[in-house]
Design an enzyme around this catalytic site. Structure first.
Site, PDB file in Angstrom:
ATOM      1  N   SER A 129     -35.609  14.613  11.469  1.00 17.01           N
ATOM      2  CA  SER A 129     -34.369  14.489  12.247  1.00 17.01           C
ATOM      3  C   SER A 129     -33.110  14.471  11.403  1.00 17.01           C
ATOM      4  O   SER A 129     -32.009  14.596  11.944  1.00 17.01           O
ATOM      5  CB  SER A 129     -34.393  13.220  13.100  1.00 17.01           C
ATOM      6  OG  SER A 129     -35.313  13.364  14.149  1.00 17.01           O
ATOM      7  N   LYS A 173     -30.863  17.245  11.887  1.00 16.60           N
ATOM      8  CA  LYS A 173     -29.940  17.294  13.032  1.00 16.60           C
ATOM      9  C   LYS A 173     -28.474  17.251  12.569  1.00 16.60           C
ATOM     10  O   LYS A 173     -27.593  17.775  13.243  1.00 16.60           O
ATOM     11  CB  LYS A 173     -30.232  16.133  13.989  1.00 16.60           C
ATOM     12  CG  LYS A 173     -31.585  16.245  14.700  1.00 16.60           C
ATOM     13  CD  LYS A 173     -31.898  14.978  15.508  1.00 16.60           C
ATOM     14  CE  LYS A 173     -33.044  15.130  16.487  1.00 16.60           C
ATOM     15  NZ  LYS A 173     -34.370  15.320  15.910  1.00 16.60           N
ATOM     16  N   TYR A 200     -35.735  24.678  16.736  1.00 19.22           N
ATOM     17  CA  TYR A 200     -35.708  23.226  16.552  1.00 19.22           C
ATOM     18  C   TYR A 200     -36.828  22.756  15.618  1.00 19.22           C
ATOM     19  O   TYR A 200     -36.584  21.999  14.672  1.00 19.22           O
ATOM     20  CB  TYR A 200     -35.812  22.551  17.919  1.00 19.22           C
ATOM     21  CG  TYR A 200     -35.954  21.060  17.846  1.00 19.22           C
ATOM     22  CD1 TYR A 200     -34.853  20.257  17.520  1.00 19.22           C
ATOM     23  CD2 TYR A 200     -37.177  20.443  18.077  1.00 19.22           C
ATOM     24  CE1 TYR A 200     -34.979  18.882  17.433  1.00 19.22           C
ATOM     25  CE2 TYR A 200     -37.306  19.061  17.997  1.00 19.22           C
ATOM     26  CZ  TYR A 200     -36.202  18.287  17.672  1.00 19.22           C
ATOM     27  OH  TYR A 200     -36.331  16.924  17.585  1.00 19.22           O
ATOM     28  N   TYR A 220     -31.381   6.329  16.211  1.00 19.95           N
ATOM     29  CA  TYR A 220     -31.949   6.151  17.551  1.00 19.95           C
ATOM     30  C   TYR A 220     -31.501   4.793  18.093  1.00 19.95           C
ATOM     31  O   TYR A 220     -30.334   4.445  17.971  1.00 19.95           O
ATOM     32  CB  TYR A 220     -33.484   6.246  17.504  1.00 19.95           C
ATOM     33  CG  TYR A 220     -33.971   7.475  16.819  1.00 19.95           C
ATOM     34  CD1 TYR A 220     -33.798   8.736  17.393  1.00 19.95           C
ATOM     35  CD2 TYR A 220     -34.601   7.399  15.587  1.00 19.95           C
ATOM     36  CE1 TYR A 220     -34.251   9.880  16.761  1.00 19.95           C
ATOM     37  CE2 TYR A 220     -35.057   8.541  14.949  1.00 19.95           C
ATOM     38  CZ  TYR A 220     -34.875   9.772  15.540  1.00 19.95           C
ATOM     39  OH  TYR A 220     -35.315  10.895  14.903  1.00 19.95           O
ATOM     40  N   VAL A 222     -38.286  10.814  11.023  1.00 18.92           N
ATOM     41  CA  VAL A 222     -39.599  10.162  11.085  1.00 18.92           C
ATOM     42  C   VAL A 222     -40.468  10.468   9.873  1.00 18.92           C
ATOM     43  O   VAL A 222     -41.524   9.867   9.706  1.00 18.92           O
ATOM     44  CB  VAL A 222     -40.397  10.507  12.361  1.00 18.92           C
ATOM     45  CG1 VAL A 222     -39.746   9.937  13.591  1.00 18.92           C
ATOM     46  CG2 VAL A 222     -40.623  11.986  12.473  1.00 18.92           C
TER      47      VAL A 222
END
Lengths: 320, 320, 320, 320
Positions: B72, B75, B199, B251, B269
């Site tokens: 992530s 991102k 993605y 998150y 992660v």
């Protein structure tokens, strides 16, 4: 990135005056909160701003000396006081995460078994009020809160607006629901009326922008009260309160405020915002009209302008 | 408040080495992600850290040169690239608020009609991937993404781990659900498989701590790539991406990370975290074990230690 | 399909006795409600059953003459009485749909703006109590409710258990939360304490299975009290109350009860269930242990057995 | 309560004709579903009704012979067929409770870990389709479903409307999201496209009111097909399917349908409703305009009228 290093005191006074002028003329001023009658009567044309620098220099503009209901901004001072009472034990009863949901907090309480997400949403601040009540009478807890804010601001004439406190109590069914609900999980320890009494009176603190900026100085100054050198909280605790203001200080508009302004801040439905520039300044703005997230529309815009012209965002590389 | 002003480069090397030593010995290391088979095989004893200062000085410790799946953290780079393509139009399709809910994002999508809360949760990053896909083939979009990260890091040997990308595609039913669901609201414009292809490949970028810290320098330096002087994004956009990392980068543990570390950061992660000290340093840490919120347990602790010893929190008054 | 047509009165007595015997010996009896202290003290070995046929014949077994706290079964009688007061205007303040959610009702109230889903969940029954209060004192409304149930049962010695009512008031924070929350939407018109006073006293009605089955006869008999020929509600209203019992009478276990038993029924956390066989019989069972949905475990099983042996399900083709 | 016992066949024909006449003239007809293009083209002035009595007598009125897309009514037949394949094992993968929530099913799936609440909401019917697929090709499963419905109705010319099936597949992103999401919990065992292929084709069954009422006879007749004496399901299973139709057959309008009509029923967005009068009649109505809960507006009203005039509610005491 660079010009701000040489920002002089007179530059800053000009910036503050410019912003106040722009805001006085702004056409789209948002909508004042209507659910508490005394708040609904406030003139939406009001705008005030106060910037107090680390050295104590004070820049005022607009209605900076007029008192208004600080409402949820009091949650910052109440949290500070409650942490002084019980220390980090407080975090067993209140979380530290953004509520992050347009559908508000009673839903979250159900899923998270009565632990509110953070101390800056109503449910969290009601738990904080319950801690402040401790073994005292509500009157005593309210008195302690008032004395604390007077000490922070260094002004003895700050008062609680009884009319506002009474109006909140008379219409505060949703807060009563939150308190009763948390009590059903064992996370409120006193009679709901007594805890809410403390909460509503804290929200009803009446302060001017100047007083509010004064009261916020300890968060700018690593936990010290600059005027007296007295330590209010440790440097670590000051940083952490600032962090909570950054991630949780504007309800479900906290991300937007960080995106646009980039400072720790706490808003209230009375239209005030307290913003902290660590090491630099304590800033208070006030304009009664709110945006759709319940935060002062022009207050936010004024802070965005201030940061654009000073480079004071904490995300700015050349702060120094 | 004060000592950090004189922090020397050799002090910093010592601090980074101390932290790595403490982390290597830490007993409670969290649990590596198990749902993507290649990630579950990573040795939980790994720990790496890289700190790159504004002047380019690089401090490495532990497994700082070993590549891992950045997941992530990609991102951040994907958002930067997509903003370059469509500018602030992107914000019509993605929000800027913390998701703030332990019950994760598909619920939120239903209430908010297919608009994900921010670009750093899966749903938001899938929209970003859809934007990156644009009129191209997935292969082209993935290639562009890889080139962009190589440029940011200044290293040409960064690759995408195909085994990881394939494993994600094979088990990514929840991401397929998010994408299909957003497509039902019109907020995904391409075939779900094509968008997810972009993605999943971005998530499968394999980088070392050193490379990751290099790639994050533009966010430390007001949008410029320090080594080349090339502008990647405007100073305002860099501040804003930092703000999003602060409020949404971990998150539903973003509030906790701000509280403990006080820096903009983004976790993955795979156990990596990229953290930005505006004007000061770009920092990457890696340790595969995750805490209960899905963020690297030792990575977070290492950053907390770093900030304690350097005074680098953005909420610290004397940064400068 | 057919045998039940010839079901004789003596057959039925045998069936009821058989069921009571089986239930007395059942090993898995569920768990009595613990949150109201007087309920937690009830002997979990108790089991009672009463079947009153359309012609008045009464079949009793087990502890059918022992009184227990009817709790939420009172919601049926309160609804009937409130419909008598305000007619179908009541449905502007209460819905008619199953709550259908394991996560309970305060969430639903937020999404549906203070209108509870149906009159048989707590929130809905609190609105019904608010209607019963009307312009009276709580004492008067409670008295009217008691008289109404005595009339339905034709027995003057039914009482309200004050110990239970007081215990509910002392621990009823969640109900206070529901009431305050609905008041914040304007759907509770009186002081929360006064409305809850009516609600808690209705829940504390103490009745035996025999009395409860007597009180339910009007729902079996198209709205008439068979013993007196007095009309309690219209035939249409009786059908509609039965329909609500079918879809909403067992909280989030209503579907399961319809699936297994196939009769309109209403359960209470005291372990009682009232079930209606239209045109045939009014049935009450009682066993204190609850299943995971909060409905009497053996009470449900006993009704399932009764329907298996009598063919009395409303979904059975040959009823008649 | 009594007149209906003597209801003659000619009375019933008159009632059905009266209702059709009233419905043809009704001004407020609801709004046809727009999201599937072929459905949006249907003439909203259509109204058909078919009542088939236990003895096979058939009463038709209006457009009772015109075929329409039965959509979700097919969920009843698919459930029946799947129960034949795997028996009560099916209930490990699908619940039996009303969804009971205006905010629809993907939220529920998250809270309940991929187990849909009942087989009559989309998520539940997709699991049923996954069961029907079993080890076969989608084409085979669809063929089996078609043969089953033809057998139930006793008519060989019932077909699946390929245009409708294709249109659903082309726009069914929300259903794809549900399927992918359940697959992430392991509750869908096949490729999402294959399972959805079965689901979409079942929904695209085209039948007339007469055919639909014929196909529903086994639920009226205790599980037997009256024309042939062939047992389709056991009497218990027929009762249970009826119970599910009562509590879950009209989405979040199931309580309202039970309240107004008092019969087990299943609606479809094509505007059809199948309603069962146990032991008495199988009834189908069709009118394309939907109410705000997605159920046929005039179809519901027509059934309410039918029950008023026949006393056929299962909650009516004197059915028999």
């Amino acid at each position: 990135m660079g010009a701000e290093i040489d920002l002089s005191t007179s530059d800053l006074s000009g910036i503050v005056a410019d912003i106040a002028e722009e805001m006085k003329a702004a056409p789209d001023r948002g909508t004042p909160a209507a659910y508490i009658p005394p708040l609904a009567k406030v003139d939406p044309a009001k705008f005030g701003m106060a910037v107090i620098e680390a050295d104590g220099t004070c820049h005022l503009a607009g209605d900076a000396e007029e008192t208004f209901s600080i409402q949820s901004i009091s949650k910052v001072f109440a949290l500070t006081l409650a942490l002084g009472h019980v220390g980090d034990q407080l975090w067993k009863r209140v979380g530290r995460e953004p509520s992050g949901s347009a559908f508000n907090s009673i839903v979250q309480l159900e899923f998270e078994h009565g632990i509110p997400r953070n101390p800056f949403i109503n449910a969290g601040a009601i738990v904080v009020a319950d801690i402040l009540l401790g073994r005292n009478e509500p009157r005593e807890a309210i008195g302690e809160m008032l004395r604390f804010v007077r000490t922070l601001a260094g002004e003895d004439d700050i008062v609680i607006d009884r009319e506002v406190a009474d109006a909140e109590a008379a219409t505060g069914y949703r807060n009563a629901a939150l308190a009763s609900y948390m009590r059903s999980f064992g996370n409120i320890h006193h009679d709901v009326e007594r805890t809410l009494g403390v909460y509503f009176h804290a929200c009803a603190l009446a302060m001017s922008c100047r007083q509010l900026a004064l009261a916020g100085r300890y968060l700018m100054a690593g936990g010290m009260l600059p005027s007296t050198g007295r330590r209010i909280v440790s440097a670590q605790r000051a940083r952490r309160i600032n962090a909570l203001m950054m991630t949780c200080g504007h309800y479900d508009g906290s991300g937007e405020f960080a995106f646009r302004v980039g400072l720790p801040g706490k808003s209230g439905v009375g239209g005030g915002i307290l913003a902290i520039v660590p090491g630099r300044a304590s800033v208070a703005v006030w304009s009664p009209g709110l945006n759709e997230r319940g935060n002062s529309q022009l207050g936010t815009l004024a802070l965005e302008r201030l940061v654009q012209r000073t480079g004071w965002s904490v995300f700015e590389p050349a702060l120094g």
